[in-house]
Every structure is written in structure tokens, then in C-alpha cells.
Design a protein around this motif. Sequence first.
Motif: not given
Length: 314
Positions: A115-121, A144-145, A246-249, A253-254
Motif C-alpha cells: 500500500k505504501k510506495p516502493v522504490v527499488v534501487w 548506471p554501471s 539511473t542514480g545512486d542509493r 531514498i530521496e
Amino acid sequence: MSKDTRLVLGIVGGGFLILLVLFIAIISLLGSSDQFTNGTSFGNTVAIVPVQGEIAYSQSNILGGGGVASPQTITEGIKQAEKDGSVSAIVLDVNSPGGSPVASEEIMNVVKTAKKPVVVWISDIGASGAYLVASPADKIMASPSSIVGSIGVILSLTDLSGLYQKIGVNQYAIKAGEYKDMGASYRNLTPEEERMLQEMVNQDYEYFIKQVAENRKLDLDYVRSIAEGKIYTGTQAKELKLIDETGDREKAIESAARLGGIKGDYEVITITPTETLADIIKGYSTNFAYALGKGIGSLLNEGSVESSVDYSLR
């Protein structure tokens, strides 16, 4: 003031008080829930749930496999974050080559129904079963790599009959059922057995493609064209719409915090539930029963023999 007037005012005042109490109670109930229906959350915390290592059930730990991403601990971590009223969003920190199709699907379903937003990194790798896990997330980000994709299914079998003959080992089986020793290391597959197993692999492959297409809202034929077990860098995966950014951890989180409705500063916690002995035994018995049901070699990876259906990068 007459007695009747005081009575009327008392009734009106009492009714107003009751309405006020009901209003406060309703607000309290909404405040105790995780989210409003429009997705705005009350908490100011982002919860990180690690998905690190091969996705498999717990018996891999018992056998000394190590580096296992267990569906029991991952799904429990997501559920804990869902229940925590201070948590507004969830980040799956993925570094996995994939693994068991059953375990991967189990985690995918929990991500899909969150139910809450889920972001995968995705850091180093998010391939095969790990990508299946990531596919229904609200947003997928990757370095990116990183290595992303490997949408495919592999069934690895080993025929050691020639080696057994050279070293004088005569291994055989007493069986009931023509195909019960299909995939055994002491003989090769018959044409009929190879056809049967290929049909199984093809069916799992089509299911994998269908799930990715549905979860990522992509055309089925398009996903099929970029699948075929191919791997991509994070940059390539973005161009192919397998990931969103693409981006870092920290960027992931942001992004999760903003998706969760947090406007200003936020806290970050990591949820790593500890498996109980019951969880370990449950995972072991479930997968062992699955191996017996299939009758294809051993899922316990004894020695150098590989006999498992596995969404993985090999």
C-alpha cells in the motif's frame, strides 16, 4: 431562562458534543492508518529492506550456501514497514543475480500489493528473479554501471555417465514411474524427456515475460524482443524502459521519501528481520517437497550437480 429553553440547549449541546467526539474518533482512525486514500502519508521515515544475494529458501543457509536473500525475511520486512505508522515509503536495496522462481514470485507479489510506495534501487546487479521482484515497484532506479535484466529461465542438468564409466562407478536407480529419474546424473535425457523439460522452461519463460510486461506496463511483444536472457547496464536498461531512472542509493531514498508524501527532512531505517527456526524449517520442507514433486535430480546442489529450475544469471 425557562426550564424548557435550558432543556433544549442541553440537548443541542449534548448532540454537538457527541458529534465532536465522533469527529475526533474518525480523525484518530485515519491517523492510525498508514495512508490517506490519496497516498499522503503521516510518517517521516523511509524504510530500507535489503535484497542481497541469491534469492532462495532458507535451506541454502543450512547447507552452508551463504549469501541468501530469503523470501521469508524480505516479505516480513516489507510487511513490518507497511504496519509501521511512521514509515511513508519503502526502498528495496537490491544486489542479486536472481534465484528460485517460486521465491522470486513470492516477493514480487508482496511488492505488487504494497500500500505504501516502493522504490527499488539496484546497485551491482538486479537480474532474472531479482528483476522480477523489482518489476512491480512504483519506481526502479539503478546505478548506471549496474547489470539489469537477464529475463529468462535456465534448467541446468549434468550428465556424468561417461565419467562414471571411466572410474568404474555403476550408479543406477530402482524406480516406479518411467520419468522418475529424469535428469539424474548417471544418464542423459531421452528425446521425449528433453521435450518435456523444454516445454516446462518455455512455459516459465512466457510467464516471466508476461509478468514484466504487466508490471512495467509494456507491450508483451516488446518485452519478448528485449528479453532472451540478455543483460544490460543501468543506462541501457533505462533506454529500454526496464528501469525509470539511473542514480545512486541516496537519490533512490530521496525519491521514495517524496513519493511517500514527505515534504521536508526524513529519517531512514533499515529493516532486517531475523528468521526463526520455524521459518527455516518451513522453507527447507517446502522446497524439498517441490523437488520431490518434480522428480528432477536434486535441488540441494550436491557436489557439482546442478538440477534446478532457476531465474538466475549463470
